[in-house]
Design a protein around this motif. Structure first.
Motif, mmCIF file in Angstrom:
data_model
loop_
_atom_site.group_PDB
_atom_site.id
_atom_site.type_symbol
_atom_site.label_atom_id
_atom_site.label_comp_id
_atom_site.label_asym_id
_atom_site.label_seq_id
_atom_site.Cartn_x
_atom_site.Cartn_y
_atom_site.Cartn_z
ATOM 1 N N TRP A 130 2.331 8.249 -1.275
ATOM 2 C CA TRP A 130 0.937 8.164 -1.719
ATOM 3 C C TRP A 130 0.314 6.915 -1.113
ATOM 4 C CZ3 TRP A 130 -0.677 12.444 -4.022
ATOM 5 C CH2 TRP A 130 0.263 13.247 -4.684
ATOM 6 N N ARG A 131 -1.007 6.891 -1.056
ATOM 7 C CA ARG A 131 -1.755 5.689 -0.650
ATOM 8 C C ARG A 131 -1.334 5.183 0.732
ATOM 9 N NH1 ARG A 131 -6.319 5.158 -3.508
ATOM 10 N NH2 ARG A 131 -6.000 5.334 -5.739
ATOM 11 N N GLU A 164 -11.908 7.813 -6.060
ATOM 12 C CA GLU A 164 -10.685 7.366 -5.398
ATOM 13 C C GLU A 164 -9.980 8.560 -4.763
ATOM 14 O OE1 GLU A 164 -7.583 5.892 -7.915
ATOM 15 O OE2 GLU A 164 -8.223 7.100 -9.610
ATOM 16 N N ALA A 166 -6.062 9.781 -3.561
ATOM 17 C CA ALA A 166 -4.649 9.456 -3.807
ATOM 18 C C ALA A 166 -3.844 9.198 -2.539
ATOM 19 C CB ALA A 166 -3.999 10.580 -4.615
ATOM 20 N N GLN A 168 -5.357 7.657 0.266
ATOM 21 C CA GLN A 168 -5.956 6.499 0.944
ATOM 22 C C GLN A 168 -5.398 5.216 0.341
ATOM 23 O OE1 GLN A 168 -7.952 6.638 3.472
ATOM 24 N NE2 GLN A 168 -8.828 8.684 3.385
ATOM 25 N N HIS A 169 -5.244 4.186 1.178
ATOM 26 C CA HIS A 169 -4.896 2.876 0.628
ATOM 27 C C HIS A 169 -6.002 2.429 -0.335
ATOM 28 C CE1 HIS A 169 -3.993 -1.391 0.311
ATOM 29 N NE2 HIS A 169 -2.783 -1.087 0.747
ATOM 30 N N GLU A 170 -5.608 1.762 -1.412
ATOM 31 C CA GLU A 170 -6.575 1.351 -2.449
ATOM 32 C C GLU A 170 -7.733 0.538 -1.884
ATOM 33 O OE1 GLU A 170 -2.594 1.615 -4.724
ATOM 34 O OE2 GLU A 170 -3.265 1.038 -2.724
ATOM 35 N N ASP A 173 -10.613 2.731 -0.851
ATOM 36 C CA ASP A 173 -11.411 3.169 -2.008
ATOM 37 C C ASP A 173 -12.353 2.062 -2.466
ATOM 38 O OD1 ASP A 173 -10.301 5.702 -2.200
ATOM 39 O OD2 ASP A 173 -8.760 5.111 -3.624
#
Length: 458
Positions: A130-131, A164, A166, A168-170, A173
């Protein structure tokens, strides 16, 4: 198209069992041998399906109810998974995804390439799937008078507003939500592709995983960017890691993201990141792999297959900004990289200088034209590496590889079907495919990357 003789009709409600998944993650069931494609159905499941579209040789349906569930089915964590077209496989367990991708590669190699006996290893997955994406390209628009930002719904141009993503890197976002908030505050309108009105078309963000550097690219319809100074100041004050704020102008009626005109509003022209020990400068429009963790896995496998001792001359066709070339240069005597995009070669040369790599030459042009010229200059490659776009290698390039007779060919592929076709072509002309390694570069989507090693017979 005539559909009188098909075993299903539009709006029929039928119970069916699903046998397989397509390359884009739809379940496949059959009625008297006639395939029906159903989104979000999984192999081994049985369910009630409403037929939505009928063609001569296949149909599409909607899953109304699952009557027997696969043990691999999981709840998708993303709240907009069913509307958004970004991911296809969040409802399939991660181990299930890895098995599906290996099976897909094996079957495609057999069906298209006639390569039934070639070893296809288990897909190399991620510890944390994820991310992973270091780059976001998010369209902006308007809905009921308000600014929205998100990804397009499947097979449409309707933006699904989101907070956001799930995969993508935080940091990506954070950037998108911040720009949305500031643009709303200053009344900057989102772009409407039907009326060709509005200002803000896309926000593109790039994040350096190792350096933690951020780039923000604002793509607008015209040259005007209202409240530009305030926008820059607020982005800088809210994002301490931002190193570059860029403005791109795209005034055309097109679904291509970038226009031809780009200017740096504040900061640097590039950010930096690493793959392994190699540092890369990344501009707004550089091609750079979006999953740096798995890119390193992929390139290390390519390097392993190249089997370099330090004496070899290597050609890297489709070299891009020099990512694989610079990896190969660590172990080769000399690397020659060729790429048709002039800006990419300019970036490749900068990246070679950035890393102090001198045993590499880069040339602009079509690989099938440049490689024979190198050959005429006396370059005799021991290894040729290809990493083509989805359409695979041009036949002229494959002919050139056959004429050059390298000991090994390392084929990096983002499309199993064109990989299989090209391996068959080379196989019929003296190269044997030894093994294929799938790598999961894009978890929760239908995509799979592969590295294949071919050796010259005799």
């Amino acid at each position: 198209m005539a559909t009188e003789n098909t075993p299903v009709k539009k709006n029929d409600l039928i119970e069916m069992t699903f046998e397989d998944l397509t390359h884009d993650g739809a379940g496949v069931g059959k009625v008297n041998g006639y395939p029906v494609f159903v989104q979000r159905a999984l192999p081994g499941e049985t369910g009630n399906v409403k037929i939505t579209k009928v063609k001569k040789n296949y149909a599409f349906g909607r899953l109304m109810e699952i009557t027997k569930e696969s043990p691999d089915r999981v709840d998708a964590p993303c709240p907009i998974f069913k509307q958004c077209g970004g991911c296809q496989l969040q409802h399939l367990s991660y181990q299930g995804q890895l098995r599906h991708k290996q099976k897909q590669v094996r079957e495609v190699l057999a069906r298209i390439g006639g390569l039934e006996d070639v070893t296809v290893h288990e897909t190399i997955g991620m510890d944390e799937p994820w991310r992973y994406r270091n780059k976001a390209q998010v369209p902006f628009g308007e809905m009921e008078g308000g600014l929205i930002a998100g990804f397009y719904a499947e097979r449409s141009h309707q933006i699904i507003d989101m907070n956001e993503c799930a995969i993508q890197h935080e940091e990506n976002d954070t950037v998108v939500q911040l720009v949305k908030k500031i643009a709303k505050k200053y009344g900057i309108r989102g772009y409407d592709d039907k009326s060709h009105k509005g200002t803000l078309r896309h926000v593109v963000t790039r994040y350096g995983y190792r350096t933690q550097e951020l780039m923000v690219v604002l793509v607008t319809k015209g040259k005007e960017l209202p409240n530009k100074e305030n926008l820059i100041e607020e982005i800088r004050s809210e994002l301490p890691n931002v190193k570059s704020i860029v403005h791109n102008i795209n005034s055309k009626r097109t679904n291509v993201i970038f226009g031809d005109q780009t200017e740096v509003l504040w900061g640097e022209e590039v950010i930096h990141d690493y793959i392994g020990d190699i540092k890369f400068a990344i501009s707004a429009r550089s091609f750079y792999q979006v999953n740096p963790v798995q890119t390193q896995v992929l390139y290390e496998k390519a390097l392993e297959y190249a089997d370099l001792s330090g004496k070899e001359h290597v050609i890297d066709a489709y070299c891009g900004i020099g990512t694989i070339s610079l990896f190969l240069a660590q172990k080769a005597k000399h690397v020659y990289g060729v790429e048709i995009v002039p800006e990419a070669i300019s970036d490749a040369k900068k990246n070679a200088r950035l890393n102090g790599v001198e045993n590499v030459d880069f040339a602009v042009g079509e690989a099938e034209k440049v490689m024979p010229w190198w050959y005429a200059q006396g370059v005799r490659p021991d290894v040729i590496v290809v990493d083509p776009p989805r359409k695979g290698c041009d036949e002229e390039l494959l002919e050139t590889i056959v004429k050059m007779q390298p000991e090994r060919v390392v084929y990096v592929s983002c499309n199993p079907a064109t990989l299989a076709r090209d391996l068959k072509y080379l196989g019929d002309r003296g190269f044997e495919t030894k093994e294929v390694q799938p790598v999961d570069m894009f978890p929760h989507t239908g995509h799979v990357e592969n590295v294949a090693i071919l050796e010259l017979k005799n």
